[in-house]
Design a protein around this motif. Structure first.
Motif, short mmCIF file in Angstrom:
data_model
loop_
_atom_site.label_atom_id
_atom_site.label_comp_id
_atom_site.label_asym_id
_atom_site.label_seq_id
_atom_site.Cartn_x
_atom_site.Cartn_y
_atom_site.Cartn_z
N LYS A 145 0.83 -1.21 0.00
CA LYS A 145 0.00 0.00 0.00
C LYS A 145 0.87 1.26 0.00
O LYS A 145 0.58 2.21 -0.72
CB LYS A 145 -0.95 0.00 1.21
N LEU A 146 1.94 1.23 0.78
CA LEU A 146 2.86 2.37 0.81
C LEU A 146 3.52 2.57 -0.55
O LEU A 146 3.63 3.70 -1.03
CB LEU A 146 3.93 2.15 1.89
N GLU A 147 3.89 1.49 -1.17
CA GLU A 147 4.51 1.56 -2.50
C GLU A 147 3.55 2.16 -3.51
O GLU A 147 3.93 2.99 -4.35
CB GLU A 147 4.94 0.16 -2.92
N ASN A 152 2.24 6.78 -6.93
CA ASN A 152 1.21 7.67 -7.48
C ASN A 152 1.31 9.07 -6.89
O ASN A 152 0.29 9.72 -6.66
CB ASN A 152 -0.19 7.09 -7.22
N LYS A 153 2.52 9.53 -6.63
CA LYS A 153 2.68 10.86 -6.03
C LYS A 153 2.06 11.96 -6.89
O LYS A 153 1.57 12.94 -6.37
CB LYS A 153 4.17 11.17 -5.82
N SER A 154 2.08 11.77 -8.20
CA SER A 154 1.51 12.80 -9.08
C SER A 154 0.00 12.94 -8.86
O SER A 154 -0.53 14.04 -8.92
CB SER A 154 1.80 12.48 -10.54
N LYS A 155 -0.68 11.84 -8.57
CA LYS A 155 -2.12 11.89 -8.30
C LYS A 155 -2.40 12.29 -6.85
O LYS A 155 -3.35 13.00 -6.57
CB LYS A 155 -2.75 10.52 -8.57
N VAL A 156 -1.58 11.80 -5.95
CA VAL A 156 -1.79 12.04 -4.52
C VAL A 156 -1.37 13.44 -4.13
O VAL A 156 -1.98 14.09 -3.30
CB VAL A 156 -1.01 10.98 -3.69
N GLY A 157 -0.29 13.91 -4.71
CA GLY A 157 0.29 15.20 -4.32
C GLY A 157 1.44 14.96 -3.36
O GLY A 157 1.82 13.83 -3.08
#
Length: 174
Positions: A145-147, A152-157
């Motif tokens: 889940k952490l991975e 998806n940092k671009s979606k999450v921010g």
């Protein structure tokens, strides 16, 4: 191990005890091996204190720079050297978590915090945000889940405060 043989022969066998983690509790720090045994107390010249937000942590200067630092934030025990200070179940979970973090996720860790009931562990990253893990749930699923979140940092921010993986299939982040 010391053995005395015939004719003035003395055989000394030494085994080096290598520290696995640094355990901090009650303002004392201990080098702990992979079996959970306190090898020695961290001396003043081995470490220096750093201020990190609301925390005072130890950062090692010379010998053991890469050892994980785990701070028990609730217990106030004093330990004896060459005795087991961490129970086996907790140590197995810590090993698995450390291997997964180092091999799969690759984040910069400042130190770990564990609570008194040993149900949760918190990772404080070098960037200042936290990751909450449950030690009662499967570590591998929490790492996956952490991975996903980090991929998806671009979606999450940008993560600025925490990622909480303690609640089953749910992930909370800020």
């Amino acid at each position: 191990d010391i053995k005395k043989n015939l004719f003035h022969d003395l055989r000394i066998t030494l085994k080096e005890k290598k520290p696995f983690i640094v355990w901090i509790e009650n303002k004392k720090s201990y080098y702990v091996d992979e079996k959970g045994m306190a090898i020695s107390q961290v001396e003043q010249f081995d470490a220096k204190k750093e201020n990190f937000k609301d925390y005072n942590i130890l950062r090692h200067n010379i010998i053991y720079k890469n050892l994980p630092i785990i701070q028990n934030i609730a217990n106030k025990n004093s330990y004896v050297i060459n005795e087991i200070i961490i129970n086996t179940d907790l140590l197995v979970k810590l090993k698995k978590l450390l291997q997964s973090i180092n091999n799969i996720v690759k984040i910069n860790i400042n130190f770990f915090e564990i609570n008194s009931n040993e149900k949760y562990i918190t990772i404080i990253t070098a960037e200042g945000w936290k990751i909450y893990f449950s030690l009662e749930d499967d570590i591998d699923s929490q790492i996956k889940k952490l991975e996903l979140i980090l991929d998806n940092k671009s979606k999450v921010g940008k993560i600025i405060d925490y990622i909480d993986l303690r609640y089953g299939d749910k992930i909370f982040y800020k």
